[in-house]
Scaffold this motif. Structure first.
Motif, PDB file in Angstrom:
ATOM      1  N   SER A 121      -4.734  22.835  32.268  1.00 35.34           N
ATOM      2  CA  SER A 121      -5.412  21.686  31.711  1.00 35.34           C
ATOM      3  C   SER A 121      -6.597  21.569  32.575  1.00 35.34           C
ATOM      4  O   SER A 121      -6.421  21.108  33.764  1.00 35.34           O
ATOM      5  CB  SER A 121      -4.741  20.691  31.188  1.00 35.34           C
ATOM      6  N   PRO A 122      -7.902  21.293  31.970  1.00 35.41           N
ATOM      7  CA  PRO A 122      -8.985  20.941  33.087  1.00 35.41           C
ATOM      8  C   PRO A 122      -9.077  19.576  33.212  1.00 35.41           C
ATOM      9  O   PRO A 122      -9.726  18.767  34.083  1.00 35.41           O
ATOM     10  CB  PRO A 122     -10.328  21.295  32.320  1.00 35.41           C
ATOM     11  N   SER A 123      -8.120  18.673  32.621  1.00 35.94           N
ATOM     12  CA  SER A 123      -8.035  17.035  32.902  1.00 35.94           C
ATOM     13  C   SER A 123      -7.399  16.701  33.925  1.00 35.94           C
ATOM     14  O   SER A 123      -7.496  15.418  34.192  1.00 35.94           O
ATOM     15  CB  SER A 123      -7.853  16.403  31.716  1.00 35.94           C
ATOM     16  N   ILE A 124      -6.831  17.632  34.947  1.00 34.12           N
ATOM     17  CA  ILE A 124      -5.950  17.034  35.881  1.00 34.12           C
ATOM     18  C   ILE A 124      -7.054  17.133  37.216  1.00 34.12           C
ATOM     19  O   ILE A 124      -7.604  18.221  37.386  1.00 34.12           O
ATOM     20  CB  ILE A 124      -4.665  18.098  35.997  1.00 34.12           C
ATOM     21  N   LYS A 125      -6.674  16.170  37.905  1.00 34.66           N
ATOM     22  CA  LYS A 125      -7.326  16.069  39.203  1.00 34.66           C
ATOM     23  C   LYS A 125      -7.077  17.267  39.959  1.00 34.66           C
ATOM     24  O   LYS A 125      -5.866  17.617  40.138  1.00 34.66           O
ATOM     25  CB  LYS A 125      -7.348  14.740  40.076  1.00 34.66           C
ATOM     26  N   GLU A 126      -7.983  17.864  41.017  1.00 36.59           N
ATOM     27  CA  GLU A 126      -7.461  19.025  41.953  1.00 36.59           C
ATOM     28  C   GLU A 126      -6.555  18.633  42.751  1.00 36.59           C
ATOM     29  O   GLU A 126      -5.489  19.209  43.217  1.00 36.59           O
ATOM     30  CB  GLU A 126      -8.854  19.427  42.438  1.00 36.59           C
ATOM     31  N   SER A 127      -6.546  17.369  43.253  1.00 40.06           N
ATOM     32  CA  SER A 127      -5.430  16.965  44.297  1.00 40.06           C
ATOM     33  C   SER A 127      -4.187  17.004  43.709  1.00 40.06           C
ATOM     34  O   SER A 127      -3.072  17.499  44.253  1.00 40.06           O
ATOM     35  CB  SER A 127      -5.743  15.544  45.047  1.00 40.06           C
ATOM     36  N   THR A 128      -3.945  16.469  42.453  1.00 47.06           N
ATOM     37  CA  THR A 128      -2.805  16.296  41.730  1.00 47.06           C
ATOM     38  C   THR A 128      -2.342  17.906  41.352  1.00 47.06           C
ATOM     39  O   THR A 128      -1.129  17.888  41.504  1.00 47.06           O
ATOM     40  CB  THR A 128      -2.973  15.659  40.442  1.00 47.06           C
ATOM     41  N   ARG A 129      -3.177  18.438  41.079  1.00 50.11           N
ATOM     42  CA  ARG A 129      -2.667  20.168  40.702  1.00 50.11           C
ATOM     43  C   ARG A 129      -2.339  20.727  41.914  1.00 50.11           C
ATOM     44  O   ARG A 129      -1.268  21.396  41.825  1.00 50.11           O
ATOM     45  CB  ARG A 129      -4.017  20.901  40.001  1.00 50.11           C
ATOM     46  N   LEU A 130      -2.929  20.586  43.112  1.00 52.40           N
ATOM     47  CA  LEU A 130      -2.392  21.148  44.183  1.00 52.40           C
ATOM     48  C   LEU A 130      -0.846  20.559  44.400  1.00 52.40           C
ATOM     49  O   LEU A 130      -0.045  21.581  45.097  1.00 52.40           O
ATOM     50  CB  LEU A 130      -3.303  20.920  45.402  1.00 52.40           C
ATOM     51  N   LYS A 131      -0.590  19.291  44.417  1.00 48.64           N
ATOM     52  CA  LYS A 131       0.615  18.878  44.494  1.00 48.64           C
ATOM     53  C   LYS A 131       1.627  19.438  43.878  1.00 48.64           C
ATOM     54  O   LYS A 131       2.758  19.670  44.105  1.00 48.64           O
ATOM     55  CB  LYS A 131       0.361  17.104  44.708  1.00 48.64           C
ATOM     56  N   PRO A 172       6.145  13.741  33.588  1.00 46.83           N
ATOM     57  CA  PRO A 172       6.385  15.218  32.936  1.00 46.83           C
ATOM     58  C   PRO A 172       5.171  15.814  32.375  1.00 46.83           C
ATOM     59  O   PRO A 172       4.967  17.136  32.216  1.00 46.83           O
ATOM     60  CB  PRO A 172       7.830  15.073  32.085  1.00 46.83           C
ATOM     61  N   MET A 173       4.396  14.847  31.508  1.00 50.09           N
ATOM     62  CA  MET A 173       3.155  15.252  30.848  1.00 50.09           C
ATOM     63  C   MET A 173       2.136  15.904  32.025  1.00 50.09           C
ATOM     64  O   MET A 173       1.626  16.916  31.776  1.00 50.09           O
ATOM     65  CB  MET A 173       2.580  14.115  30.184  1.00 50.09           C
ATOM     66  N   THR A 174       2.068  15.365  33.265  1.00 57.86           N
ATOM     67  CA  THR A 174       1.206  15.903  34.167  1.00 57.86           C
ATOM     68  C   THR A 174       1.696  17.056  34.530  1.00 57.86           C
ATOM     69  O   THR A 174       0.767  18.298  34.878  1.00 57.86           O
ATOM     70  CB  THR A 174       1.094  14.982  35.166  1.00 57.86           C
ATOM     71  N   VAL A 175       3.026  17.535  34.734  1.00 58.65           N
ATOM     72  CA  VAL A 175       3.349  18.736  35.232  1.00 58.65           C
ATOM     73  C   VAL A 175       2.803  19.729  34.031  1.00 58.65           C
ATOM     74  O   VAL A 175       2.555  20.832  34.262  1.00 58.65           O
ATOM     75  CB  VAL A 175       5.007  18.799  35.532  1.00 58.65           C
ATOM     76  N   SER A 176       3.144  19.405  32.762  1.00 62.73           N
ATOM     77  CA  SER A 176       3.044  20.189  31.726  1.00 62.73           C
ATOM     78  C   SER A 176       1.420  20.648  31.583  1.00 62.73           C
ATOM     79  O   SER A 176       1.171  21.858  31.357  1.00 62.73           O
ATOM     80  CB  SER A 176       3.370  19.770  30.408  1.00 62.73           C
ATOM     81  N   ARG A 177       0.761  19.551  31.885  1.00 61.89           N
ATOM     82  CA  ARG A 177      -0.648  20.332  31.787  1.00 61.89           C
ATOM     83  C   ARG A 177      -1.195  21.046  32.964  1.00 61.89           C
ATOM     84  O   ARG A 177      -1.958  21.583  32.912  1.00 61.89           O
ATOM     85  CB  ARG A 177      -1.554  18.628  32.078  1.00 61.89           C
ATOM     86  N   VAL A 178      -0.509  20.744  34.122  1.00 63.13           N
ATOM     87  CA  VAL A 178      -0.850  21.812  35.256  1.00 63.13           C
ATOM     88  C   VAL A 178      -0.424  23.154  34.988  1.00 63.13           C
ATOM     89  O   VAL A 178      -1.077  24.125  35.164  1.00 63.13           O
ATOM     90  CB  VAL A 178      -0.143  21.264  36.478  1.00 63.13           C
ATOM     91  N   ILE A 179       0.885  23.349  34.462  1.00 53.40           N
ATOM     92  CA  ILE A 179       1.362  24.619  34.032  1.00 53.40           C
ATOM     93  C   ILE A 179       0.422  25.175  33.053  1.00 53.40           C
ATOM     94  O   ILE A 179       0.205  26.486  32.783  1.00 53.40           O
ATOM     95  CB  ILE A 179       2.831  24.484  33.526  1.00 53.40           C
ATOM     96  N   ASN A 180       0.050  24.286  32.149  1.00 48.89           N
ATOM     97  CA  ASN A 180      -1.080  24.959  31.084  1.00 48.89           C
ATOM     98  C   ASN A 180      -2.507  24.909  31.363  1.00 48.89           C
ATOM     99  O   ASN A 180      -3.331  25.295  30.643  1.00 48.89           O
ATOM    100  CB  ASN A 180      -0.809  24.281  29.783  1.00 48.89           C
TER     101      ASN A 180
END
Length: 336
Positions: A25-35, A15-23
């Motif tokens: 966050s620059p720390s998320i890998k591009e592949s994870t963001r796209l998914k 859930p933390m990763t989802v929150s970072r994508v929504i906000n």
């Protein structure tokens, strides 16, 4: 309702990763963001603004508080403010005070509890200072539009009241008028004071002496007819003005009606000009000579200044934008 936990489960992330994508966050890998973004689209997830505001301290909500939504001038301000707010990613809450300070206070309290990021306001008058100080205390930025309160400094977007009144007076004196009256709003409102002062100065520049009987008072709302009739009836017939300058559009329309009740013709007996355009008046002929203010631009620029304050990109010093009006000569002052 879809939650970030539903998204996390389907995307096989925390859930933390989802929150970072929504906000963003620059720390998320591009592949994870796209998914994660793909799952968000599939589940048609809509972020909860209140929850986001708890962490970002920003609601993306702004408010416009105006004194009379039935007045076309303020309606156009609202359109400009809303267009700019949406352009910059903000939603607009509209408050209509009906020129009532107590109602204005209720709106201010409601906006503080809602957690708006800022307020664009045309205050009811000098008494609004107490309400504005509440916003200052809560560190909620606000910007003035059309009207100001001198006791509480802030950015402002207003019309050029002195130049506009002087232009209208010059138009009337050029037509040969020497007995010119002004029907104005309450002196507790900044624009009324500015317009009356400019009226007196313009008369003096034209070689005329301001006379108290030619300065009549009413309010800026729609139902000013009876007061205008009474004020005009108090002027001796032998000294009755040959021209009247109305300080806003509602006063202008009601001045036409009052003169009709007094069986006076416009412009044959009395010429009439007014500040702001009431738009089309289908049951009145002639149409009014007006000073048309760029109301849409006032709202648009006022909202821009407000959002710059919210985002911290504005200078420390307060800013003042003054916009000129266009004088449109119609048949209420010039005979065909």
């Amino acid at each position: 309702m879809v939650t970030i936990y539903d998204i996390a489960k389907k995307a096989n992330v925390s859930p933390m990763t989802v929150s970072r994508v929504i906000n963003n966050s620059p720390s998320i890998k591009e592949s994870t963001r796209l998914k994660v973004e793909q799952v968000i689209r599939e589940l048609e997830y809509v972020p909860n603004k209140q929850a986001r505001s708890l962490t970002s301290k920003e609601t993306r909500l702004v408010s416009l508080v105006i004194p009379d939504i039935s007045n076309p001038f303020f309606t156009n301000i609202a359109r400009g403010a809303e267009d700019k707010a949406l352009q910059l990613g903000y939603q607009l809450i509209l408050g209509n005070t009906d020129e009532n300070q107590d109602k204005e206070e209720k709106y201010v309290k409601m906006l503080m509890s809602t957690g708006v990021d800022g307020v664009l306001i045309a205050p009811t008058g000098d008494g609004s200072a107490a309400n504005l100080k509440k916003l200052t205390k809560r560190r909620i930025p606000f910007v003035y539009v059309d009207r100001t309160v001198p006791a509480v400094p802030a950015d402002s977007v207003t019309g050029d009241n002195p130049a506009t009144i002087k232009g209208l007076v010059q138009h009337l004196t050029a037509l040969g008028h020497t007995r010119i009256a002004m029907i104005n709003g309450p002196g507790s409102i900044s624009i009324a004071r500015e317009r009356e002062q400019a009226f007196e100065e313009a008369l003096k520049l034209s070689g005329l002496t301001p006379q108290p009987m030619y300065t009549l008072g009413t309010h800026f709302k729609k139902d000013s007819l009876s007061e205008i009739v009474s004020g005009l009836q108090a002027i001796p017939k032998q000294a009755f003005p040959t021209a009247i300058l109305a300080a806003n559009n509602f006063i202008g329309v009601n001045t036409l009606r009052a003169l009709h009740e007094l069986q006076l013709r416009v412009p044959e007996d009395v010429a009439v000009a007014c500040f702001d355009d009431p738009d089309i008046i289908p049951d009145y002929n002639p149409f009014l000579t007006v000073a048309s203010q760029p109301a849409y631009d006032m709202g648009f620029l006022g909202m821009q200044l407000l959002i710059e304050r919210i985002q911290g990109t504005a200078p420390i010093a307060t800013r003042r934008i003054v916009l000129p009006a266009e004088i449109i000569v119609r048949r209420s002052t010039v005979r065909e």
